[in-house]
Every structure is written in structure tokens, then in C-alpha cells.
Scaffold this motif. Structure first.
Motif, mmCIF file in Angstrom:
data_model
loop_
_atom_site.group_PDB
_atom_site.id
_atom_site.type_symbol
_atom_site.label_atom_id
_atom_site.label_comp_id
_atom_site.label_asym_id
_atom_site.label_seq_id
_atom_site.Cartn_x
_atom_site.Cartn_y
_atom_site.Cartn_z
ATOM 1 N N ASP A 78 0.242 -2.881 3.746
ATOM 2 C CA ASP A 78 -0.977 -3.089 4.525
ATOM 3 C C ASP A 78 -1.375 -4.565 4.584
ATOM 4 O OD1 ASP A 78 -2.106 -3.592 2.021
ATOM 5 O OD2 ASP A 78 -3.931 -2.469 2.458
ATOM 6 N N CYS A 79 -2.487 -4.847 5.291
ATOM 7 C CA CYS A 79 -2.895 -6.228 5.546
ATOM 8 C C CYS A 79 -3.297 -6.986 4.286
ATOM 9 C CB CYS A 79 -4.052 -6.249 6.559
ATOM 10 S SG CYS A 79 -5.490 -5.285 6.033
ATOM 11 N N THR A 83 -1.337 -1.960 -0.644
ATOM 12 C CA THR A 83 -1.192 -0.526 -0.389
ATOM 13 C C THR A 83 0.037 -0.303 0.482
ATOM 14 O OG1 THR A 83 -3.599 -0.195 -0.470
ATOM 15 C CG2 THR A 83 -2.299 1.552 0.545
#
Length: 201
Positions: A78-79, A83
Motif C-alpha cells: 500500500d501507499c 500493508t
């Protein structure tokens, strides 16, 4: 080119990052697990999703005892780099309780509102209602259903040549609805058609 997996920040959560497992085909969320750097490496190496088990305090490959593996399809970060989203192909049920997902839901394809409409059409087929238009079409037989699809297809073509957005969309909805009735009359679902498209792709 940089490997995005090299940017995973394991330090935010004491060496473990949450990993959301999603069915690569249905897009349903199957489970949530935790992975450390070794688990990510082993997942990539073996092609079977491997976690770090906090209860066993060791690496744990999903399915190592049951045979219900999660075959790796894709892995994204993720960003915030903390995650993981893992798309996998489940071999058997995912949950240790024997269900498809850890939320007790069936891992079936979902086409949003179309799936709800498909369920209604199936119910009208299996449990005829004299006041239902859909049931009345099924009662008239496959020839009438197929004829109706042809008529609606012609209407869509006619409206496509015009400039009325409302008429075009309404005729398109009619066509899709009657086509779904035809599929049910023949004993098929939208998923059967999607599979053909996927195979062609």
C-alpha cells in the motif's frame, strides 16, 4: 527498476505487516494474516502464501496441514508501505472452520446489483408467481424468451442511431434484463459468460 517489496516497512509494527488476502478471481476478501520479511520471501519463492504465525511463533504456510493452499497470483504494497494486498487462488476453503472465508461468507462471484437481479430471476424461475412478468416469460418457453431478447436487441440498435440518452439506456437495460432471463432459461449464470470472456482474454 526498484522492487516495491523492498520498500515494505517492517519496523512500524515490530517486524510484522498485515496481509489482506483477496481471491484473484472473485475479488472477495478471504482472510487477514501477518507476514515478516521471511514470510514474504518464502511466499515469492514457493508460490504458496506463507505467514508468520503469532501463536506458533514460526513461519506457517496456509494449507501445510489441510492442503487448502493459497496459490500466489499477485502481491502489492500500500501507499504507506506497511500493508500488503495479496491476490491468490484458494485451493479449498480458506478458514480453519471450513468456510470459504474467515467471515463465514461464500466465495462466489459478485456482480453487484446484477447478482441481486440474477437471484430474483432465478427465484421467479424456481418459484413461479402468477403476477410476475418474469415468471410469465419462463412459462411461455424458450422460444418466446429468445424472441424477446431479439426484439430488445433491435430496439437498442435503433436507439443507438438516435441521440436520446434516456431511450438508449432504457432499451439497453431491457436487453440486459431479458438476456439474463434467457441465460436462466438455458440453465446458465452470468459467471458462465464471464468465464468464456476470461478464457478468451
Amino acid at each position: 527498476m526498484d522492487n516495491p517489496l523492498s520498500k515494505i516497512d517492517y519496523n512500524k509494527t515490530n517486524g510484522l505487516v498485515p496481509a489482506i488476502i483477496q481471491d484473484a478471481k472473485t475479488k472477495n476478501v478471504l482472510m487477514l494474516g501477518y507476514m515478516n520479511e521471511e514470510a514474504v520471501a518464502k511466499t515469492q519463492e514457493t508460490g504458496n502464501v506463507t505467514f508468520y504465525s503469532r501463536s506458533k511463533e514460526r513461519l506457517w504456510t496456509k494449507g501445510e496441514e489441510s492442503g487448502n493452499f493459497l496459490e500466489l497470483v499477485d502481491l502489492k504494497v500500500d501507499c504507506d508501505n506497511d500493508t500488503l494486498l495479496i491476490q491468490a487462488k484458494p485451493v479449498g476453503p480458506t478458514c480453519h472452520k471450513g468456510t470459504d472465508t474467515c467471515w463465514g461468507e461464500a466465495n462466489s462471484s459478485n456482480f453487484a446489483f446484477l447478482s441481486k437481479l440474477e437471484a430474483v430471476i432465478k427465484d421467479r424461475h424456481d418459484n413461479p408467481d402468477e403476477e410476475s412478468y418474469t415468471s410469465s416469460l419462463f412459462k411461455k418457453g424458450i422460444n418466446k424468451v429468445a424472441q424477446k431478447v431479439g426484439e430488445e436487441a433491435v430496439e437498442v440498435v435503433i436507439e443507438a442511431k438516435d441521440n436520446s440518452e434516456e431511450l438508449f439506456l432504457n432499451e439497453s437495460a431491457d436487453l440486459l434484463y431479458h438476456y439474463m432471463i434467457l441465460l436462466r432459461a438455458k440453465g446458465y449464470d452470468l459467471e458462465d459468460v464471464v468465464k468464456v470472456l476470461e478464457d478468451r482474454h
